[in-house]
Design an enzyme around this catalytic site. Structure first.
Site, PDB file in Angstrom:
ATOM      1  N   GLN A  40      -4.916  -1.437   9.520  1.00 46.44           N
ATOM      2  CA  GLN A  40      -4.854  -2.960   9.141  1.00 46.44           C
ATOM      3  C   GLN A  40      -5.227  -3.987   9.896  1.00 46.44           C
ATOM      4  O   GLN A  40      -5.122  -3.994  11.030  1.00 46.44           O
ATOM      5  CB  GLN A  40      -3.355  -3.112   8.688  1.00 46.44           C
ATOM      6  CG  GLN A  40      -2.820  -4.248   8.163  1.00 46.44           C
ATOM      7  CD  GLN A  40      -3.615  -4.430   6.519  1.00 46.44           C
ATOM      8  OE1 GLN A  40      -3.872  -3.374   6.082  1.00 46.44           O
ATOM      9  NE2 GLN A  40      -3.857  -5.619   6.181  1.00 46.44           N
ATOM     10  N   LYS A  47       0.994  -1.181   0.113  1.00 41.58           N
ATOM     11  CA  LYS A  47      -0.141   0.038  -0.035  1.00 41.58           C
ATOM     12  C   LYS A  47       0.711   1.213   0.010  1.00 41.58           C
ATOM     13  O   LYS A  47       0.637   2.263  -0.753  1.00 41.58           O
ATOM     14  CB  LYS A  47      -0.828  -0.036   1.093  1.00 41.58           C
ATOM     15  CG  LYS A  47      -2.078  -1.076   1.031  1.00 41.58           C
ATOM     16  CD  LYS A  47      -2.723  -1.345   2.527  1.00 41.58           C
ATOM     17  CE  LYS A  47      -3.968  -2.371   2.200  1.00 41.58           C
ATOM     18  NZ  LYS A  47      -4.536  -2.862   3.199  1.00 41.58           N
ATOM     19  N   ASP A  91     -11.435   2.717   4.084  1.00 42.16           N
ATOM     20  CA  ASP A  91     -11.566   1.077   3.873  1.00 42.16           C
ATOM     21  C   ASP A  91     -13.240   0.901   3.669  1.00 42.16           C
ATOM     22  O   ASP A  91     -13.366  -0.319   3.319  1.00 42.16           O
ATOM     23  CB  ASP A  91     -11.135   0.555   5.162  1.00 42.16           C
ATOM     24  CG  ASP A  91      -9.981  -0.260   5.086  1.00 42.16           C
ATOM     25  OD1 ASP A  91      -9.702  -0.870   3.646  1.00 42.16           O
ATOM     26  OD2 ASP A  91      -9.250  -0.484   5.862  1.00 42.16           O
TER      27      ASP A  91
END
Ligand code: GUN
Length: 277
Positions: A97, A53, A120
Protein backbone atom coordinates in the site's frame (compact mmCIF):
# COMPACT_ATOMS: atom_id res chain seq x y z
CA UNK A 1 -27.98 20.01 -19.47
CA UNK A 2 -27.56 17.62 -16.59
CA UNK A 3 -24.99 14.85 -16.81
CA UNK A 4 -25.77 11.17 -16.62
CA UNK A 5 -24.20 10.06 -13.33
CA UNK A 6 -22.12 6.93 -13.94
CA UNK A 7 -22.91 4.38 -11.27
CA UNK A 8 -19.53 2.83 -10.50
CA UNK A 9 -21.01 1.02 -7.54
CA UNK A 10 -23.49 -0.89 -9.73
CA UNK A 11 -20.95 -1.70 -12.44
CA UNK A 12 -18.41 -2.83 -9.82
CA UNK A 13 -21.06 -4.98 -8.13
CA UNK A 14 -21.72 -6.85 -11.37
CA UNK A 15 -17.96 -7.36 -11.81
CA UNK A 16 -17.56 -8.59 -8.24
CA UNK A 17 -20.42 -11.07 -8.63
CA UNK A 18 -18.95 -12.45 -11.84
CA UNK A 19 -15.49 -12.68 -10.24
CA UNK A 20 -16.89 -14.42 -7.13
CA UNK A 21 -18.27 -17.15 -9.42
CA UNK A 22 -14.88 -17.54 -11.11
CA UNK A 23 -13.15 -17.66 -7.72
CA UNK A 24 -15.54 -20.39 -6.58
CA UNK A 25 -14.72 -22.35 -9.73
CA UNK A 26 -11.00 -21.92 -9.07
CA UNK A 27 -11.48 -23.17 -5.50
CA UNK A 28 -13.29 -26.27 -6.76
CA UNK A 29 -10.12 -26.97 -8.74
CA UNK A 30 -8.15 -26.82 -5.48
CA UNK A 31 -6.69 -23.30 -5.74
CA UNK A 32 -7.74 -20.45 -3.47
CA UNK A 33 -6.65 -17.09 -4.91
CA UNK A 34 -4.65 -15.30 -2.23
CA UNK A 35 -3.78 -11.60 -2.00
CA UNK A 36 -1.12 -10.36 0.43
CA UNK A 37 -1.27 -6.68 1.34
CA UNK A 38 1.62 -4.94 3.06
CA UNK A 39 0.68 -1.88 5.08
CA UNK A 40 3.43 0.20 6.66
CA UNK A 41 2.52 2.73 9.33
CA UNK A 42 -0.72 4.38 10.42
CA UNK A 43 -1.79 6.55 7.46
CA UNK A 44 -5.56 6.81 8.11
CA UNK A 45 -6.55 6.81 4.42
CA UNK A 46 -4.36 3.77 3.74
CA UNK A 47 -5.93 1.95 6.68
CA UNK A 48 -9.40 2.54 5.20
CA UNK A 49 -8.30 1.46 1.70
CA UNK A 50 -6.70 -1.71 3.04
CA UNK A 51 -9.77 -2.57 5.10
CA UNK A 52 -11.97 -2.08 2.01
CA UNK A 53 -9.68 -4.35 -0.02
CA UNK A 54 -9.79 -7.02 2.70
CA UNK A 55 -13.60 -6.89 2.86
CA UNK A 56 -13.92 -7.10 -0.92
CA UNK A 57 -11.59 -10.12 -1.03
CA UNK A 58 -13.57 -11.80 1.72
CA UNK A 59 -16.88 -11.26 -0.10
CA UNK A 60 -15.43 -12.63 -3.35
CA UNK A 61 -14.01 -15.71 -1.63
CA UNK A 62 -10.41 -14.56 -2.14
CA UNK A 63 -8.04 -15.22 0.76
CA UNK A 64 -6.36 -12.06 2.01
CA UNK A 65 -3.48 -11.60 4.38
CA UNK A 66 -2.52 -8.17 5.67
CA UNK A 67 1.02 -7.72 6.92
CA UNK A 68 1.23 -4.64 9.13
CA UNK A 69 4.63 -3.10 9.72
CA UNK A 70 5.55 -0.33 12.10
CA UNK A 71 5.84 3.26 10.83
CA UNK A 72 9.56 3.16 11.72
CA UNK A 73 10.23 -0.14 9.93
CA UNK A 74 13.60 -0.37 8.18
CA UNK A 75 13.94 -0.71 4.40
CA UNK A 76 15.52 -4.12 4.87
CA UNK A 77 12.67 -5.41 7.01
CA UNK A 78 10.12 -4.36 4.37
CA UNK A 79 12.19 -5.86 1.57
CA UNK A 80 12.48 -9.14 3.50
CA UNK A 81 8.70 -9.26 3.82
CA UNK A 82 8.33 -8.81 0.04
CA UNK A 83 11.00 -11.48 -0.61
CA UNK A 84 9.16 -13.92 1.67
CA UNK A 85 5.87 -13.25 -0.16
CA UNK A 86 7.59 -13.73 -3.53
CA UNK A 87 8.83 -17.12 -2.32
CA UNK A 88 5.48 -18.19 -0.82
CA UNK A 89 3.67 -20.32 -3.43
CA UNK A 90 0.34 -19.92 -1.61
CA UNK A 91 0.44 -16.14 -2.35
CA UNK A 92 -0.70 -15.14 -5.85
CA UNK A 93 -0.89 -11.36 -5.54
CA UNK A 94 1.25 -8.88 -3.61
CA UNK A 95 0.25 -5.28 -2.97
CA UNK A 96 2.35 -2.79 -1.02
CA UNK A 97 0.00 0.00 0.00
CA UNK A 98 1.27 3.45 -0.98
CA UNK A 99 2.36 5.98 0.07
CA UNK A 100 5.13 4.52 2.20
CA UNK A 101 6.59 6.57 5.09
CA UNK A 102 9.13 9.07 3.76
CA UNK A 103 12.28 7.25 4.92
CA UNK A 104 11.50 4.21 2.75
CA UNK A 105 12.56 3.82 -0.90
CA UNK A 106 9.30 3.11 -2.70
CA UNK A 107 10.86 2.43 -6.11
CA UNK A 108 13.19 -0.22 -4.68
CA UNK A 109 10.33 -2.01 -2.95
CA UNK A 110 8.11 -2.03 -6.04
CA UNK A 111 11.00 -3.30 -8.17
CA UNK A 112 11.42 -6.23 -5.80
CA UNK A 113 7.87 -7.57 -6.21
CA UNK A 114 7.73 -10.59 -8.52
CA UNK A 115 6.10 -9.15 -11.71
CA UNK A 116 3.92 -12.29 -11.90
CA UNK A 117 2.42 -11.37 -8.49
CA UNK A 118 2.28 -7.61 -9.12
CA UNK A 119 -1.50 -7.15 -9.02
CA UNK A 120 -1.05 -3.36 -8.76
CA UNK A 121 0.82 -3.33 -12.09
CA UNK A 122 3.43 -0.93 -10.68
CA UNK A 123 6.55 -3.00 -11.49
CA UNK A 124 8.57 -1.62 -14.43
CA UNK A 125 8.05 -4.93 -16.25
CA UNK A 126 4.28 -4.44 -16.13
CA UNK A 127 4.29 -0.71 -16.90
CA UNK A 128 6.70 -1.46 -19.78
CA UNK A 129 4.39 -4.16 -21.10
CA UNK A 130 1.47 -1.73 -21.00
CA UNK A 131 3.55 0.81 -22.92
CA UNK A 132 4.57 -1.81 -25.51
CA UNK A 133 0.99 -2.84 -26.12
CA UNK A 134 1.38 -6.24 -24.44
CA UNK A 135 -0.29 -5.57 -21.10
CA UNK A 136 -0.22 -8.11 -18.28
CA UNK A 137 -1.14 -6.54 -14.93
CA UNK A 138 -2.61 -3.08 -15.44
CA UNK A 139 -2.98 -0.60 -12.53
CA UNK A 140 -6.43 -1.04 -11.02
CA UNK A 141 -7.76 2.53 -11.09
CA UNK A 142 -7.16 3.30 -14.78
CA UNK A 143 -8.28 -0.22 -15.70
CA UNK A 144 -11.47 0.40 -13.74
CA UNK A 145 -12.04 3.65 -15.62
CA UNK A 146 -11.76 1.81 -18.96
CA UNK A 147 -14.25 -0.84 -17.79
CA UNK A 148 -16.64 1.88 -16.64
CA UNK A 149 -16.48 3.60 -20.05
CA UNK A 150 -17.11 0.20 -21.66
CA UNK A 151 -20.09 -0.49 -19.38
CA UNK A 152 -21.69 2.79 -20.53
CA UNK A 153 -20.87 2.10 -24.20
CA UNK A 154 -18.84 5.31 -24.38
CA UNK A 155 -16.73 5.30 -27.55
CA UNK A 156 -13.02 6.12 -27.10
CA UNK A 157 -11.62 5.68 -30.61
CA UNK A 158 -10.73 8.98 -32.26
CA UNK A 159 -11.89 11.03 -29.26
CA UNK A 160 -9.72 13.63 -27.60
CA UNK A 161 -9.00 12.37 -24.09
CA UNK A 162 -7.37 14.77 -21.65
CA UNK A 163 -5.84 13.34 -18.48
CA UNK A 164 -4.98 15.78 -15.70
CA UNK A 165 -2.25 14.18 -13.59
CA UNK A 166 0.88 12.24 -14.51
CA UNK A 167 1.33 9.80 -11.62
CA UNK A 168 2.58 6.26 -12.17
CA UNK A 169 -0.53 4.98 -10.39
CA UNK A 170 -3.17 6.77 -12.48
CA UNK A 171 -2.18 9.46 -14.99
CA UNK A 172 0.45 7.67 -17.06
CA UNK A 173 -1.23 4.25 -17.27
CA UNK A 174 -4.58 5.97 -17.92
CA UNK A 175 -3.07 7.76 -20.91
CA UNK A 176 -1.60 4.48 -22.22
CA UNK A 177 -4.92 2.65 -21.95
CA UNK A 178 -6.80 5.43 -23.74
CA UNK A 179 -4.13 5.51 -26.43
CA UNK A 180 -4.37 1.73 -26.86
CA UNK A 181 -8.08 2.28 -27.61
CA UNK A 182 -7.12 4.83 -30.28
CA UNK A 183 -7.99 8.00 -28.41
CA UNK A 184 -5.95 11.14 -29.08
CA UNK A 185 -4.44 11.71 -25.65
CA UNK A 186 -3.16 14.84 -23.93
CA UNK A 187 -1.57 14.61 -20.48
CA UNK A 188 -1.74 17.78 -18.40
CA UNK A 189 -0.05 18.44 -15.06
CA UNK A 190 0.83 21.12 -12.55
CA UNK A 191 3.15 22.94 -15.00
CA UNK A 192 0.74 22.88 -17.95
CA UNK A 193 0.06 26.31 -19.42
CA UNK A 194 -3.44 27.28 -20.55
CA UNK A 195 -4.90 24.24 -18.81
CA UNK A 196 -8.52 25.39 -19.16
CA UNK A 197 -8.11 25.82 -22.89
CA UNK A 198 -6.91 22.22 -23.22
CA UNK A 199 -9.49 20.65 -20.91
CA UNK A 200 -12.26 22.45 -22.82
CA UNK A 201 -11.22 20.44 -25.90
CA UNK A 202 -11.68 17.11 -24.12
CA UNK A 203 -14.37 14.68 -25.20
CA UNK A 204 -13.20 12.55 -22.26
CA UNK A 205 -11.70 14.39 -19.30
CA UNK A 206 -10.01 12.40 -16.54
CA UNK A 207 -9.16 14.29 -13.34
CA UNK A 208 -6.49 12.67 -11.19
CA UNK A 209 -5.11 15.71 -9.43
CA UNK A 210 -5.77 15.19 -5.72
CA UNK A 211 -7.27 18.67 -5.25
CA UNK A 212 -10.91 18.99 -4.19
CA UNK A 213 -13.14 20.71 -6.77
CA UNK A 214 -10.16 21.45 -9.08
CA UNK A 215 -12.14 20.97 -12.31
CA UNK A 216 -14.61 23.84 -12.62
CA UNK A 217 -17.62 23.83 -14.97
CA UNK A 218 -15.82 26.40 -17.16
CA UNK A 219 -13.10 23.77 -17.86
CA UNK A 220 -15.55 21.26 -19.29
CA UNK A 221 -16.76 21.02 -22.88
CA UNK A 222 -20.57 20.72 -23.02
CA UNK A 223 -21.54 17.05 -23.24
CA UNK A 224 -18.06 15.74 -22.31
CA UNK A 225 -17.48 12.55 -20.34
CA UNK A 226 -15.89 13.59 -17.04
CA UNK A 227 -14.15 10.94 -14.95
CA UNK A 228 -13.32 11.98 -11.39
CA UNK A 229 -10.52 9.90 -9.90
CA UNK A 230 -10.03 12.18 -6.88
CA UNK A 231 -10.60 10.99 -3.34
CA UNK A 232 -10.15 14.00 -1.05
CA UNK A 233 -11.20 14.40 2.55
CA UNK A 234 -12.79 17.77 3.31
CA UNK A 235 -14.29 18.32 6.79
CA UNK A 236 -14.69 14.56 7.20
CA UNK A 237 -16.46 14.21 3.83
CA UNK A 238 -15.04 12.47 0.75
CA UNK A 239 -15.08 14.70 -2.33
CA UNK A 240 -13.60 14.40 -5.80
CA UNK A 241 -11.38 16.56 -8.00
CA UNK A 242 -14.38 17.78 -9.98
CA UNK A 243 -16.69 20.50 -8.68
CA UNK A 244 -20.26 19.10 -8.46
CA UNK A 245 -21.51 22.00 -10.64
CA UNK A 246 -19.65 20.42 -13.58
CA UNK A 247 -22.66 18.07 -13.80
CA UNK A 248 -24.54 20.97 -15.42
CA UNK A 249 -22.11 21.01 -18.36
CA UNK A 250 -20.88 17.41 -18.71
CA UNK A 251 -22.75 14.67 -20.58
CA UNK A 252 -21.52 11.95 -18.21
CA UNK A 253 -19.93 12.29 -14.79
CA UNK A 254 -18.61 9.83 -12.21
CA UNK A 255 -19.67 10.65 -8.65
CA UNK A 256 -17.35 10.61 -5.62
CA UNK A 257 -17.93 8.40 -3.73
CA UNK A 258 -19.64 5.70 -5.79
CA UNK A 259 -17.74 6.15 -9.04
CA UNK A 260 -14.21 5.11 -9.88
CA UNK A 261 -13.26 3.98 -6.34
CA UNK A 262 -15.51 0.94 -6.46
CA UNK A 263 -14.12 -0.04 -9.86
CA UNK A 264 -10.56 0.08 -8.50
CA UNK A 265 -11.38 -2.59 -5.95
CA UNK A 266 -13.19 -4.75 -8.50
CA UNK A 267 -10.11 -4.62 -10.77
CA UNK A 268 -7.84 -5.60 -7.87
CA UNK A 269 -9.97 -8.72 -7.42
CA UNK A 270 -9.79 -9.37 -11.17
CA UNK A 271 -6.00 -9.01 -11.18
CA UNK A 272 -5.68 -11.31 -8.15
CA UNK A 273 -7.76 -13.97 -9.83
CA UNK A 274 -5.68 -13.53 -12.99
CA UNK A 275 -2.49 -13.97 -10.91
CA UNK A 276 -3.87 -17.25 -9.60
CA UNK A 277 -4.64 -18.59 -13.11
N1 GUN B 1 -2.44 4.11 -2.83
C1 GUN B 1 -3.41 4.78 -3.50
N2 GUN B 1 -3.86 4.03 -4.52
C2 GUN B 1 -3.16 2.86 -4.49
C3 GUN B 1 -3.19 1.69 -5.29
O1 GUN B 1 -3.94 1.56 -6.26
N3 GUN B 1 -2.32 0.72 -4.93
C4 GUN B 1 -1.47 0.84 -3.88
N4 GUN B 1 -0.64 -0.16 -3.62
N5 GUN B 1 -1.42 1.93 -3.12
C5 GUN B 1 -2.27 2.92 -3.43
Amino acid sequence: MSAIIMDGRAVAKAWKEKLAEQVAQKKRMGVTPHLAVVLVGENPASQVYVRNKENACHKAGIRSTVIRLDETCAQEELENVVRALNADDSVHGILVQLPLPGHLDEARVLALINPDKDVDGFHAMNSGRLMNGQPRFVPCTPLGVMKLLEAYDIPVEGKHAVVIGRSNIVGKPMAMLLLAQNATVTICHSRTQNLDEITRQADILVAAVGKPGFVKPSMVKPGAVVIDVGINRVDGKIVGDVAPEAAEVAGFLTPVPGGVGQMTIAMLLANTLEAAQ
